[in-house]
Design an enzyme around this catalytic site. Structure first.
Site, short mmCIF file in Angstrom:
data_model
loop_
_atom_site.label_atom_id
_atom_site.label_comp_id
_atom_site.label_asym_id
_atom_site.label_seq_id
_atom_site.Cartn_x
_atom_site.Cartn_y
_atom_site.Cartn_z
N LYS A 173 -0.88 -6.24 -0.46
CA LYS A 173 -0.09 -5.13 0.04
C LYS A 173 -0.36 -4.88 1.52
O LYS A 173 0.56 -4.61 2.30
CB LYS A 173 -0.38 -3.87 -0.78
N LYS A 242 -2.65 4.56 8.75
CA LYS A 242 -3.68 4.44 7.71
C LYS A 242 -3.76 3.01 7.18
O LYS A 242 -4.84 2.44 7.05
CB LYS A 242 -3.38 5.43 6.59
#
Length: 295
Positions: A173, A242
């Site tokens: 991911k 993030k």
């Protein structure tokens, strides 16, 4: 065949559509609300129940799906004083968040003695795909645990790829997001440079669209650039920062240099630092234009 009881924490932009597909396709569902009550009330109207704490949700569930911001939130839900583990029962936990792979693997090892199996199943595509049940899902975990979770994941997924053991889904991911966020940073910078040199976004698009550099992400991104569609890609810039920070941590942990990743992270850090953190990723174009003194 009796279906397992599903718990779901994180019914936000992505999670609401995922949970709606789960309950709509016949699974008993319990959700835990957050600040926004609207998706919770919608799911309750569809037949879901509501729990007040992760522990209460665990007591009513066999499989729990998490779709929250990242590793700190996941750890709090699992190991907090009223967390899932506090229920003291076996669970299969499916973390669909974009989390730090090293934290995912550590949590899986810590929770296993208590009978809690943690697998990672992060997502790709958009909230519209979550509603349509056509998300891409990268699953890391033991094959037996993945097979048990697979029917539930299929309720909201169009494509499911088993990437290997727990942690590999989150690794993949981060690589996927590195590509998409890298494209976003390049598009934003190219558009600003073009504008400074007298080229409009419309001219830029007329050359790129339909050519070798066109792709699905480009088309979604340019729904904002050209049409100012705020719903084109509802993923916050601060979440992009993030994820790029997690990527830097991953690179450090395996001893890999990532100069391009650092540059992409810096682009998102500048946007967050200038007040654009809650804007969506395609709006990075406005942040970069603003830094260059143009609109």
């Amino acid at each position: 065949m009796v279906k397992e009881r599903i718990g779901f924490i994180g019914v936000g932009l992505m999670g609401h559509g995922m949970a709606a597909n789960i309950v709509g396709k016949g699974w008993p569902l319990t959700v835990m609300g957050h600040r926004n009550r609207e998706p919770v009330e919608d799911l309750k109207a569809r037949g879901a129940s509501e729990a007040a704490t992760p522990r209460e949700l665990a007591e009513q569930s066999d499989i729990v799906i998490l779709c929250v911001t990242g590793s700190p939130e996941v750890q709090g839900i699992l190991q907090g004083p009223d967390g899932l583990a506090a229920a003291g029962k076996p669970l299969l936990v499916v973390d669909c968040s974009t989390s730090d792979p090293s934290v995912t693997m550590r949590l899986a090892a810590e929770l296993a003695p208590a009978g809690i199996t943690l697998i990672d199943a992060p997502l790709s595509r958009t909230p519209a795909d979550a509603q349509a049940g056509t998300l891409d899902v990268m699953v890391g975990g033991d094959p037996d645990a993945v097979a048990r979770a697979r029917p539930v994941i299929d309720a909201f997924a169009g494509r499911v790829m088993h990437t290997g053991p727990t942690g590999t889904g989150h690794t993949m991911k981060l690589l996927n997001n590195f590509l998409s966020l890298g494209y976003a940073a390049i598009y934003a910078e190219a558009l600003a440079l073009g504008a400074k040199a007298g080229l409009t976004p419309q001219v830029f698009d007329s050359v790129i669209r339909g050519g070798r550099m066109d792709c699905g992400f480009y088309q979604t991104f340019f729904k904002w650039v050209l049409d100012r569609d705020p719903n084109a890609h509802k993923f916050a810039i601060r979440n992009g920062l993030k994820d790029m920070t997690y990527l830097a941590s991953l690179a450090n942990s395996v001893g890999s240099s990532n100069p391009v990743g650092a540059a992409v992270r810096n682009s998102f850090a500048l946007a967050v630092g200038t007040g654009h953190g809650d804007d969506y990723v395609p709006m990075l174009t406005d942040a970069v234009a603003e830094l260059n003194g143009i609109k």
